[in-house]
Design a protein around this motif. Structure first.
Motif, short mmCIF file in Angstrom:
data_model
loop_
_atom_site.label_atom_id
_atom_site.label_comp_id
_atom_site.label_asym_id
_atom_site.label_seq_id
_atom_site.Cartn_x
_atom_site.Cartn_y
_atom_site.Cartn_z
N ARG A 122 -2.38 99.29 33.06
CA ARG A 122 -3.09 98.42 34.08
C ARG A 122 -2.07 98.14 34.95
NH1 ARG A 122 -5.65 94.34 29.60
NH2 ARG A 122 -6.42 95.73 28.28
N GLU A 147 -3.97 93.66 38.40
CA GLU A 147 -4.81 93.46 37.66
C GLU A 147 -4.31 92.40 36.52
OE1 GLU A 147 -7.14 96.98 35.57
OE2 GLU A 147 -5.34 97.50 36.31
N MET A 148 -2.91 92.25 36.55
CA MET A 148 -2.36 91.21 35.44
C MET A 148 -2.34 89.89 36.40
SD MET A 148 1.65 91.05 34.08
CE MET A 148 2.22 90.77 35.86
N PHE A 168 -5.84 88.15 36.59
CA PHE A 168 -6.08 87.44 35.25
C PHE A 168 -5.28 86.14 35.29
CE2 PHE A 168 -5.24 86.09 30.93
CZ PHE A 168 -6.63 86.17 30.26
N HIS A 169 -3.98 86.32 35.71
CA HIS A 169 -2.89 85.03 35.71
C HIS A 169 -3.67 84.21 36.68
CE1 HIS A 169 0.77 83.44 34.05
NE2 HIS A 169 0.97 83.32 35.34
N SER A 170 -4.17 84.59 37.67
CA SER A 170 -4.78 83.58 38.66
C SER A 170 -6.04 82.72 38.08
CB SER A 170 -4.96 84.26 40.08
OG SER A 170 -3.86 85.05 40.54
N GLU A 171 -6.76 83.60 37.39
CA GLU A 171 -7.85 82.94 36.74
C GLU A 171 -7.59 81.87 35.83
OE1 GLU A 171 -10.04 86.08 35.13
OE2 GLU A 171 -10.90 87.15 37.07
N GLU A 172 -6.35 81.90 35.23
CA GLU A 172 -5.99 80.98 34.38
C GLU A 172 -5.34 79.74 35.04
OE1 GLU A 172 -3.73 82.57 31.02
OE2 GLU A 172 -5.77 82.62 30.03
N ASN A 210 0.41 81.83 28.05
CA ASN A 210 0.16 82.68 29.14
C ASN A 210 0.97 83.80 28.96
OD1 ASN A 210 0.16 79.60 31.07
ND2 ASN A 210 -1.65 80.81 30.95
N GLN A 253 -3.38 85.47 26.75
CA GLN A 253 -4.79 85.49 26.27
C GLN A 253 -5.30 86.97 26.70
OE1 GLN A 253 -6.15 83.17 24.31
NE2 GLN A 253 -3.93 82.65 24.30
N TRP A 254 -4.52 87.59 27.52
CA TRP A 254 -5.06 88.79 28.09
C TRP A 254 -5.01 90.21 27.02
CZ3 TRP A 254 -1.83 92.62 31.55
CH2 TRP A 254 -2.65 93.34 32.58
#
Length: 288
Positions: free
Chosen positions: A112, A116-117, A120-124, A234, A286-287
């Motif tokens: 990945r 991409e990482m 996802f981190h931004s979505e959290e 996280n 949570q990824w």
């Protein structure tokens, strides 16, 4: 592309900051510069900025793929100045900074991209990510007197710990902040100034107005310095770094005290995120 100064880059290089994430590599010496730049290009950074002296050379492919900025990172405060200038010029972008002979690893980085990482981190609803700086060192200092060997790199598999980070104004622990220690800075702490013994660094962060990197690798926004959000764990990442080993072997006050960095808790570095995850030196949160 080469820019003659940081000022010149900020004035005329805005196109290179239009897409993130952006890596900033601070080149202190000529050790493993090319491998550092290639590692971060392969990780998926949209732009890799190399802050480096004018007399250093780069392979032809990196002269094309990396953006070179003539800059002396060894001057006191130079790294913070460079990071803060790029922050101000790239508001909203994810930024990353490291030194040469340092290599970013994050969960599942083999399959990945860093983009991409960070998505996802931004979505959290996170705007920064804690990275642990994990010391690497050559197993044979006679063969590698500068302590750097990619083929025979080792790391400490234990000896890491954390202490509460206190607010200097109140003396109380700061919420969701810890100071992390371990590696060569812990084993050879008599040769390392107290202010330089921590191994935590907020190396990945989203540029924001008035955000400032401080000289202890933390930021003036305390939420950026937290290792997790209030509701769950996280993602954290790691920087595999030869920087401390190089310094200890170059320093006349320590080099003769260190015939080898190996000890009973040394292990060959596998150059794979799974090893760092298994050792607890980063976590996926949570990824999955």
């Amino acid at each position: 592309m080469i820019y003659p100064s940081l000022d010149a880059f900020v004035k005329t290089g805005a196109k290179h900051l239009a897409k993130g994430p952006i890596a900033m590599v601070m080149v202190e010496d000529d050790v493993e510069v090319a491998t550092t730049l290639r590692h971060h290009l392969q990780a998926g950074f949209a732009t890799v900025l190399a802050f480096m002296p004018p007399d250093f050379t780069l392979p032809r492919d990196l002269e094309i793929d990396a953006i070179r900025i003539t800059y002396d990172v060894t001057v006191e405060g130079a790294v913070q100045k460079a990071v803060n200038r790029i922050n101000d010029a790239a508001i909203g972008q994810w930024l990353y900074y490291c030194y040469n002979a340092e290599y970013l690893f994050y969960p599942f980085c083999e399959t990945r991209s860093v983009g991409e990482m960070l998505a996802f981190h931004s979505e959290e609803r996170r705007a920064a990510m804690l990275t642990y700086v994990i010391d690497l060192y050559a197993d044979d200092l006679d063969a590698c007197p500068d302590a750097v060997s990619l083929d025979h790199a080792h790391l400490d598999r234990s000896g890491y710990y954390a202490l509460a980070r206190k607010d200097p104004a109140t003396g109380h622990p700061r919420e969701r902040q810890l100071d992390f220690f371990g590696g060569l800075r812990w084993r050879y702490e008599e040769h390392v100034p107290p202010a330089r013994r921590k191994i935590d660094r907020i190396a990945l962060f989203r540029a924001a107005p008035r955000l400032r990197l401080l000289d202890d690798h933390t930021f003036n926004d305390q939420e950026y310095n937290t290792f997790t959000c209030p509701w769950h764990h996280n993602i954290t990442s790691a920087i595999a770094s030869f920087r401390t080993a190089k310094a200890l072997k170059r320093n006349p006050g320590s080099t003769f005290d260190i015939p080898t960095f190996k000890w009973h808790n040394s292990a060959p570095f596998e150059w794979h995120s799974r090893q760092l995850l298994d050792l607890g030196l980063m976590e996926p949160g949570q990824w999955f």
